[in-house]
Design an enzyme around this catalytic site. Structure first.
Site, short mmCIF file in Angstrom:
data_model
loop_
_atom_site.label_atom_id
_atom_site.label_comp_id
_atom_site.label_asym_id
_atom_site.label_seq_id
_atom_site.Cartn_x
_atom_site.Cartn_y
_atom_site.Cartn_z
N ALA A 152 0.83 -1.21 0.00
CA ALA A 152 0.00 0.00 0.00
C ALA A 152 0.86 1.25 0.00
O ALA A 152 0.63 2.19 -0.78
CB ALA A 152 -0.93 0.00 1.22
N TYR A 153 1.86 1.28 0.87
CA TYR A 153 2.72 2.46 0.98
C TYR A 153 3.51 2.68 -0.31
O TYR A 153 3.59 3.81 -0.81
CB TYR A 153 3.66 2.30 2.17
CG TYR A 153 4.39 3.57 2.54
CD1 TYR A 153 3.72 4.59 3.20
CD2 TYR A 153 5.73 3.74 2.24
CE1 TYR A 153 4.38 5.76 3.55
CE2 TYR A 153 6.39 4.91 2.59
CZ TYR A 153 5.71 5.92 3.24
OH TYR A 153 6.37 7.08 3.58
N CYS A 154 4.06 1.61 -0.85
CA CYS A 154 4.84 1.75 -2.08
C CYS A 154 3.96 2.21 -3.25
O CYS A 154 4.37 3.07 -4.04
CB CYS A 154 5.51 0.41 -2.44
SG CYS A 154 6.83 -0.07 -1.31
N SER A 156 1.23 3.97 -3.09
CA SER A 156 0.83 5.36 -2.90
C SER A 156 1.99 6.32 -3.17
O SER A 156 1.80 7.38 -3.77
CB SER A 156 0.31 5.57 -1.47
OG SER A 156 1.33 5.42 -0.51
#
Length: 299
Positions: A152-154, A156
């Site tokens: 998710a972080y990557c 985004s």
């Protein structure tokens, strides 16, 4: 070298209640800027603003609420008369395997980090066009080197990097400069929160040097402030990230070879503890969850 002055400039920083945003607000103020802080935690925002001089102001707003951000932009303009710099910094994270992640938490990371950044740009670009100002989008090493257990972080951060690069060409003829800021693991509440997860901490410890260590916040933010003063296209909070940028096409190939070997060793522990990492990490994540819960009760 002497620090570059930002005297006479008005800077807006989102995600300014803690971490990079709070430290950056203090640093910009120390260089002469008037700062407006935006975030979700009123007490933390007020405390940070108090350390940024008597001209500093703070505004409680969720970056995914475009109406609220537009209201903040109007209030900042009414207070200062102009906006010269906007730093889209607000961000949250989850960790762990994709299939084990909570779908709502996963979507919230994308919503805050990516759509929150686009809403920030939409709300403040008119003021930046008027001042021929500068928008800095905070991305991450995660955009250069997407890693397992951070999907998710990557996603985004890769998204906001692409958004900023695309936007740059659209607004350049209107006098606005757009930059992208990159940070590796930096000593913030988010990273400390992630390190509370023993399995994730061990996984990170086995990443290749220099990606396997946590870097101090102060020097990283000073480098970001230097980039803001220069209105740089790329801003690197850790100097070695510039080198990773040059070889970024090869980084996913290297990680693709290393990750299966590393994951085999921790797979049982990941499965056993999957239920412990379904929420947002760190104090900022907790603040986002609390704010959303309060809005649901209010509605």
């Amino acid at each position: 070298m002497p620090k570059q002055s930002l005297a006479g400039q008005v800077a807006v920083v989102t995600g300014a209640a803690r971490g990079v945003g709070a430290e950056l607000a203090r640093t910009l103020a120390a260089r002469g800027a008037q700062v407006a802080l935006v975030g979700l935690e009123p007490e933390e925002l007020e405390r940070t603003a108090a350390g940024c001089g008597t001209s500093a102001t703070w505004y409680e707003a969720d970056v995914t609420d475009l109406g609220a951000l537009r209201s903040v932009a109007e209030r900042v303009l009414a207070r200062y008369g102009r906006i010269d710099v906007v730093v889209a910094n607000a961000g949250i994270a989850i960790g762990g395997g994709f299939l084990d992640s909570d779908p709502d938490a996963f979507s919230r990371v994308i919503e805050v980090n990516l759509l929150g950044s686009t809403s920030t740009a939409r709300a403040f670009l008119p003021a930046l066009i008027a001042s021929r100002g500068y928008l800095l989008q905070i991305a991450s090493l995660a955009a250069i080197a997407p890693a397992p257990l951070m999907t998710a972080y990557c996603a985004s951060k890769s998204g906001v990097e692409a958004f900023a690069h695309a936007l740059r060409g659209e607004v350049a003829n209107q006098g606005v400069r757009v930059g992208v800021g990159y940070l590796s693991w930096t000593d913030t509440d988010m990273v400390r929160g992630a390190d509370e997860d023993e399995v994730m901490r061990d996984m990170r410890a086995h990443l290749p040097w220099p990606t396997n260590r946590t870097y101090p916040l102060g020097p990283a933010v000073e480098r970001i402030a230097d980039g803001i003063a220069r209105r740089s296209v790329h801003v690197y909070a850790q100097a070695w990230l510039r080198g990773y940028q040059l070889v970024r096409g090869q980084v996913p190939l290297v990680l693709g070879r290393l990750a299966p070997w590393q994951l085999r060793g921790i797979e049982p522990r990941l499965r056993e503890t999957a239920a412990n990492r379904r929420g947002l990490v760190g104090l900022g994540g907790a603040a986002d969850e609390a704010a959303r819960a309060a809005r649901k009760v209010g509605s």
